[in-house]
Design a protein around this motif. Structure first.
Motif, mmCIF file in Angstrom:
data_model
loop_
_atom_site.group_PDB
_atom_site.id
_atom_site.type_symbol
_atom_site.label_atom_id
_atom_site.label_comp_id
_atom_site.label_asym_id
_atom_site.label_seq_id
_atom_site.Cartn_x
_atom_site.Cartn_y
_atom_site.Cartn_z
ATOM 1 N N ALA A 1 0.768 -1.299 0.034
ATOM 2 C CA ALA A 1 -0.187 0.031 -0.061
ATOM 3 C C ALA A 1 0.868 1.264 0.023
ATOM 4 O O ALA A 1 0.458 2.285 -0.424
ATOM 5 N N ASP A 2 2.136 1.087 0.812
ATOM 6 C CA ASP A 2 2.919 2.464 0.810
ATOM 7 C C ASP A 2 3.226 2.932 -0.694
ATOM 8 O O ASP A 2 3.489 3.943 -0.885
ATOM 9 N N ALA A 3 3.730 1.721 -1.355
ATOM 10 C CA ALA A 3 4.316 1.803 -2.835
ATOM 11 C C ALA A 3 3.209 2.543 -3.825
ATOM 12 O O ALA A 3 3.430 3.418 -4.547
ATOM 13 N N ARG A 4 1.769 2.225 -3.623
ATOM 14 C CA ARG A 4 0.859 2.730 -4.286
ATOM 15 C C ARG A 4 0.672 4.270 -4.074
ATOM 16 O O ARG A 4 0.295 4.956 -4.622
ATOM 17 N N SER A 5 0.777 4.379 -2.707
ATOM 18 C CA SER A 5 0.566 5.830 -2.131
ATOM 19 C C SER A 5 1.616 6.833 -2.806
ATOM 20 O O SER A 5 1.503 7.954 -2.948
ATOM 21 N N ALA A 6 2.669 6.303 -2.752
ATOM 22 C CA ALA A 6 4.031 7.095 -3.265
ATOM 23 C C ALA A 6 3.785 7.303 -4.861
ATOM 24 O O ALA A 6 3.960 8.627 -5.153
#
Length: 300
Positions: free
Chosen positions: A143-148
């Protein structure tokens, strides 16, 4: 062609149709198309760059290994995703003028990619030159990579007024991505079609649980080797398939029906109005073959 695929070990066949009724006559079944959201990057303002993450833009050729790393990792846990060979990766890079935004995690490893092209700038010269971005493909391992990556798109708000973002089949929260508007503009890409070339190979080893046994008959007007009775049984978390020849069965499915179940595009009960299943519909069929969108979108 189906005999060639069978003799060379193919369990299934997938294609992009020029006309669905043409391939439907050969037992192929429609599967869900990929959706695309159309929005202004300003509406992605909720997305911030997670702590420890960086995003770097680079030409596709320079990002090739990062793309391979992320695509391979995502493919391990995604239903239907293509496994690309070395030759396929080489083909994708030929003449590819796209840019790639690579999201690197705290460890410095690539965790997300966003392949895109853009043209124009803001709205200085009329609508024909309006700043636009088209995301061709984007993948993330967490999820963090998607947010980035969503934050990366948002940072283009000053120059881009319209962005098209694919909604991956695993993204069931896409309606939460944007804010500040009352409606979501969406369109669809080309749907794909699929069929089982070998029903036994297509079913063998699929994840399953429970102690039930299901006996059903398949009718396939093109691939006669599939027109027989099969027994399914869950063993050690996987389906085991046994050919029962011409034995009687309480359930009969067309090749379209069993293909739809294998690809997760429909459940057993949803096959009834189409005439693709008749007889008993056991709870095991419903449990073993839930609706799961297959990620079968490959650029050609």
């Amino acid at each position: 062609m189906t005999e060639y695929m069978r003799d060379n070990g193919f369990a299934t066949s997938v294609l992009y149709p020029f006309k669905d009724t043409f391939y439907g006559a050969f037992g192929y079944v429609n599967c869900a198309p990929m959706l695309r959201i159309v929005a202004n990057p300003a509406h992605l303002k909720r997305w911030k760059l997670p702590s420890g993450y960086t995003v770097e833009r680079m030409p596709y050729a320079d990002a090739l290994e990062h793309c391979r790393t992320v695509q391979t990792e995502v493919g391990k846990k995604t239903h239907g995703m293509t496994r690309r060979s070395d030759k396929r990766w080489e083909e994708l890079s030929i003449g590819n003028k796209s840019n790639v935004a690579v999201a690197f995690g705290p460890s410095g490893s690539p965790e997300g990619i966003l392949i895109h092209q853009h043209k124009g700038y803001a709205d200085l010269y009329g609508n024909d030159d309006m700043g636009q971005m088209r995301v061709r493909e984007w993948l993330w391992t967490n999820a963090d990579a998607r947010s980035a990556l969503l934050n990366y798109i948002h940072l283009h708000s000053d120059q881009i007024l319209k962005v098209e973002i694919p909604v991956n089949p695993t993204s069931d929260d896409y309606f939460q991505w944007i804010e500040g508007r009352n409606t979501i503009e969406m369109n669809t890409g080309l749907p794909f079609m699929a069929r089982c070339v070998s029903v036994q190979k297509a079913l063998e080893g699929l994840p399953a649980s429970g102690a039930e046994k299901v006996v059903f008959r398949v009718e396939d007007r093109l691939c006669e080797w599939n027109s027989q009775t099969f027994q399914l049984e869950a063993e050690s978390g996987q389906l085991r398939v046994e050919s029962r020849g011409s034995s009687k069965a309480d359930t009969t499915m067309s090749i379209e029906g069993i293909s739809a179940l294998v690809y997760g595009t429909m459940t057993a009960s949803e096959l009834v109005p189409y005439g693709w299943i008749s007889g008993d519909i056991s709870q095991a069929l419903l449990d073993w073959f839930p609706r799961v969108y297959a990620w079968m979108y490959e650029q050609y």
